[in-house]
Write a protein that holds these residues in place. Structure first.
Motif, PDB file in Angstrom:
ATOM      1  N   ASN A 155       0.823  -1.210   0.000  1.00 15.44           N
ATOM      2  CA  ASN A 155       0.000   0.000   0.000  1.00 15.44           C
ATOM      3  C   ASN A 155       0.855   1.258   0.000  1.00 15.44           C
ATOM      4  O   ASN A 155       0.548   2.230  -0.693  1.00 15.44           O
ATOM      5  CB  ASN A 155      -0.928  -0.001   1.217  1.00 15.44           C
ATOM      6  CG  ASN A 155      -1.765   1.264   1.291  1.00 15.44           C
ATOM      7  OD1 ASN A 155      -2.559   1.529   0.384  1.00 15.44           O
ATOM      8  ND2 ASN A 155      -1.565   2.049   2.334  1.00 15.44           N
ATOM      9  N   GLU A 156       1.938   1.226   0.754  1.00 12.70           N
ATOM     10  CA  GLU A 156       2.813   2.393   0.828  1.00 12.70           C
ATOM     11  C   GLU A 156       3.402   2.685  -0.551  1.00 12.70           C
ATOM     12  O   GLU A 156       3.510   3.845  -0.972  1.00 12.70           O
ATOM     13  CB  GLU A 156       3.911   2.145   1.880  1.00 12.70           C
ATOM     14  CG  GLU A 156       4.697   3.351   2.301  1.00 12.70           C
ATOM     15  CD  GLU A 156       5.922   3.556   1.432  1.00 12.70           C
ATOM     16  OE1 GLU A 156       6.376   4.709   1.312  1.00 12.70           O
ATOM     17  OE2 GLU A 156       6.412   2.577   0.842  1.00 12.70           O
ATOM     18  N   THR A 173      -1.108   5.980   5.804  1.00  9.00           N
ATOM     19  CA  THR A 173      -0.432   4.720   5.478  1.00  9.00           C
ATOM     20  C   THR A 173       0.009   3.930   6.706  1.00  9.00           C
ATOM     21  O   THR A 173       0.186   2.714   6.623  1.00  9.00           O
ATOM     22  CB  THR A 173       0.802   4.980   4.585  1.00  9.00           C
ATOM     23  OG1 THR A 173       1.630   5.954   5.222  1.00  9.00           O
ATOM     24  CG2 THR A 173       0.388   5.459   3.219  1.00  9.00           C
ATOM     25  N   SER A 369      -5.529   3.149   1.559  1.00  7.38           N
ATOM     26  CA  SER A 369      -4.997   2.733   2.856  1.00  7.38           C
ATOM     27  C   SER A 369      -6.049   1.999   3.663  1.00  7.38           C
ATOM     28  O   SER A 369      -5.767   0.951   4.272  1.00  7.38           O
ATOM     29  CB  SER A 369      -4.494   3.962   3.633  1.00  7.38           C
ATOM     30  OG  SER A 369      -3.435   4.577   2.940  1.00  7.38           O
TER      31      SER A 369
END
Lengths: 429, 429, 429
Positions: A155-156, A173, A369
């Motif tokens: 995701n980051e 995040t 996120s």
């Protein structure tokens, strides 16, 4: 059965060593130390310039998160001990997965930002740990650490490299992600048997004081957390200043609302331990933007208020209606304030406080996120529910003596008056 | 009645936000980061150079002062909790009043020294808090914070800009000031009903250990406190070295005199928690001067001795004869050693250790700090005595359960064996 | 009799002041602050560059070692209090003896490395303190501090200037030295009367949590310990990175082996408090070498394993067969991992990881550190055994109330249920 935990820990460490041997190298010589005569202060050569900020973050991860969770009267060993275990594993694993994603096929060179980011990636797991604290075993936590950091890094990467959104203090995040991941796991692992609470799920006087050690070190060093990987100069400076004032404002509203919502106007330690930190979470996304100090104070004030109201009114609803039991109330400290931070970021970008992003990019980052966290958490929860890992029985929840040799004076102690035969672990650790 | 505290907290925070909106700005861009090629390292561009020292001071304020006061067996929540509350308010208010006084009508630009000075201004209140610990309410503390920081900023302006005296570690302007302000308040709020002490006014074994957390972090970071705003170079270097050795010497004499004055030569935790820090206070004024390390050790040795003797012989006299009850003994940790520091400064300047000041200027600063503190403290005490604020009844002193929801296990606990019905607050919080 | 301790403390402090007056000076002006335009960053002008690392080490010495030893249920005051006393004395004495040895007849100029080394020299005494914790008096500890630091400085001079070996993180010169010195003292002072243990020699729940404060601050700041006096640039960078990953790996194996060797797979707090730090000790000698991060992880993994096995199997053998009783198990935390570190250094040098030394030089350093420690410790033990110092009787071991005024509530407390008349000190303090 009793060998599963140690063998898994050894296997994971062997795997880490092998992967480090394959993928990780020292930073090359000439980058470490900035020659004073050169003016191009690139990221890699700021090692000892950023080292104090790294150490501040390091204290937050190990002392801050560790002691924050010691508030339970019989679960202090696990809180501070399992925190250390999963952070130590997580920082190795985080170095690898974040490094591989960002290095585009080259070797990972360990700079100070890799170490800060590795600590950050463990923060996600430690936040989620708060939601399931006391209800799962150390072995389950090892598994969750491996899964969650992989999802977090994905995701980051999505947020930073695909959406190209900005989230310097990681409201979205890390905080929102960690909270919703943990809530999803807690939902899957819901225990109807604990619907009416558990005798162990309360604090004693000194356990609440131990927790304040965690709170204070988190509070003090949060400006370092939000600024550690910011761009040097104005942005890093603003990340410190905005966080400092947001946290200060947050304390005032957290105390005020704790007194407002409690019986006879008294203060509640749970709020003080947690909601006073919400200002650091909520200002995260905008921390390095030119939002003006008084705006960060407004963000902090709102966060302190929202967090206390969440503890008072939302957590009981989650536990009863949504069947999500959140031991530490991470939704109120990290979830809601993280969403506040993401929304503040959208507004700030819309108002021109940063030209590095657009409102749509910020909204995508917030949605990603939360969405990734929930999906990842549900999957992780299902994996953790597999009977092969074992988990504590309902009656053994929040009890160190299931996993630890507690001191043998325990039969004389008020806080440990159960008979020895009572501990059952199904299946055994 | 129960709404006074939360509404006051909210009103103060709203006022802070409005005032920040009017008066406060970020530091401008070009000043934040020193271009490595330029050699003029002015104050404003040393933000991240001084940031580690700021964080050391920050730890002292929130962990150091907070835990130092947790020694009382039933007042740990308030010690560490109200410490956080008033420091969070104080650093906002201190930023404003100090900024306005020193900015000569211009906007306040937040640099690292503003943040350090804001933390310093809260130290004054936290010292005074020690004198009245357990005897006044959180609402009264909010009021006292506002009054004291305004008076402190006025005296600090007088000392620095009018008398042009030097007091780098603030022996006079923070320590002596904070102590005598607090003692004046304590004198006005004297409770004849507690003449013979109070059952709650004692420690338990673990509360004394919690207090040592505060002592140690104060002790460790005191060199940063005394050097944080010193002139870069020699002076800042000497402020660290002198404080380091003064504190080390102070420990030896504090232990020696604790053993000398106590029954059968035993050590007293009160002395160890407090008198070991007196060397940091007393060397403050001279810290950046070229006094020679062995002189700072002599100053520290004297301070440790004076502080223990103060605890043993002066505090009881204050309580009985002068009708001033000093809960934490701040007169012995901050008052007397602060005066020793001021006197040492006069002598050092007379002997030529600094050419920035004269003995007369130093004497004026010492007199002003004590005089302003006493007058300000008397006025503050009269204001705090107004019935509208409410304050704990004599029997409710030193008892967290008056202001906090204490854990519900309390009826099972030795340290909290009173019946629930006993708590009376007149008038209610 | 009761005056021996305070008079000795005062005499020692007076001696320190006189010696400082004779031998110690400030660093001269031009060296303190590096002109930004110059590129020759020599050691002396890095004062504030290294100041954050110094403060990290400072926290380790006073909070880390101090709280690590608070695990005993009735000996917390002495653990954290005597730790402060002997560290304060030791840093003054260490400044002198190390300074005199290295200054070749000139005055000692106090730079940041002198301060770091002074803190280091106290670490040796604090390690040895762990071996005799609870069994000797504060007066004996003052004597031991003076003797041990003198011997330490001699060995350190031998290792660095004669053998010219490299030991940047001091696995040999501090950790192995401190452990074997302490074990030798413990052997000489062996008490047959405590062969079967002592009721006080156990922890309670909250004392184990206090000890974790010490563990965590040691763990967090160990990279600063191993890198603080390393050569700027690559070497200092590698010292941080290698220590960071060695410690992380060590945690995993310490947990795994704790679970493997304990009853029913439970974890033991003693292992977690201590063995998780062995990775920092063992990587010390090689820390600044180009050994590759995965090698430091292997070293850390081995150290964590060896340390737990030492606690489980070696400590009981030492106590019964060798008549050496090691209260804190310093042999397992500092002794064995220190030897592992020394051996790793020999191998690393043999494989070319450093060209600053040879395997023979390294082996000489390891042998010298252990040999000097044992001989010095035996002599120190014989001196400490002299009846003039007095020492606690067997029944008074591990009991704060022998040296401290413990709170008067003690008769109501579970942890202090003995009658008051029981305390005998032979001869009195």
């Amino acid at each position: 059965m009793r060998f599963k935990f140690p063998l898994m820990a050894i296997a994971l460490e062997v795997a880490m060593i092998v992967l480090f041997g394959l993928f990780v190298q020292y930073e090359t010589d000439q980058n470490i130390r900035q020659p004073p005569s050169s003016s191009n202060s690139t990221e890699v050569n700021r090692f000892f310039e950023l080292y104090p900020l790294f150490q501040d973050v390091h204290v937050m991860i190990f002392v801050g998160f560790g002691f924050l969770m010691t508030f339970l009267k019989k679960y202090g060993f696990s809180s501070v001990g399992i925190n250390l275990l999963i952070a130590a594993l997580g920082l190795q694993w985080g170095t690898l997965v974040q490094g591989i994603l960002h290095s585009h096929g080259k070797k990972i060179h360990i700079g100070i930002k890799n170490m800060i980011n590795a600590d950050f990636s463990t923060a996600t797991v430690l936040i989620s740990f708060g939601a399931v604290l006391g209800k799962i075993s150390p072995l389950q936590m090892l598994i969750m650490t491996i899964i969650e950091i992989a999802v977090f890094a994905g995701n980051e990467y999505l947020v930073a490299e695909i959406f190209m959104a900005t989230d310097i203090g990681a409201s979205m995040t890390i905080h929102a992600f960690g909270a919703y991941f943990g809530l999803a796991v807690a939902g899957v692992l819901y225990r109807p048997g604990l619907r009416r609470g558990h005798d162990n799920e309360e604090s004693v006087y000194h356990s609440d004081l131990f927790a304040m050690i965690g709170t204070l070190f988190l509070w003090i060093f949060w400006p370092s957390f939000n600024s550690a990987i910011a761009e040097a100069g104005d942005k890093q400076y603003r990340a410190v200043v905005n966080t400092y004032f947001s946290l200060a404002a947050c304390v005032l509203t957290a105390y005020a609302f704790s007194s407002l919502v409690e019986h006879r106007g008294k203060l509640d330690m749970v709020h003080i331990q947690n909601a006073t930190l919400a200002g650091g979470v909520a200002v995260g996304t905008c921390a390095d933007m030119a939002i003006h100090p008084y705006i960060s104070m407004i963000i902090g004030s709102i966060a302190g208020m929202v967090s206390v109201l969440g503890f008072k009114f939302l957590t009981p609803v989650f536990a009863t209606k949504l069947r999500i039991h959140d031991t530490c109330g991470v939704h109120n400290l990290h979830g809601l304030p993280g969403v506040v931070g993401g929304l503040a970021g959208i507004v700030a970008v819309a108002l021109g406080a940063s030209d590095m992003s657009t409102p749509a990019m910020q909204a995508a980052a917030l949605g990603s996120s939360i969405g990734t966290a929930i999906v990842g958490g549900l999957i992780a929860g299902l994996i953790l529910k597999l009977p092969i890992w074992g988990q504590p029985s309902d009656q053994n929840c929040y009890d160190d003596s299931v996993f630890w040799e507690v001191p043998r004076w325990r039969e004389h102690d008020h806080h440990f008056h159960e008979h020895n035969g009572h501990n059952h672990l199904e299946p055994e650790l």
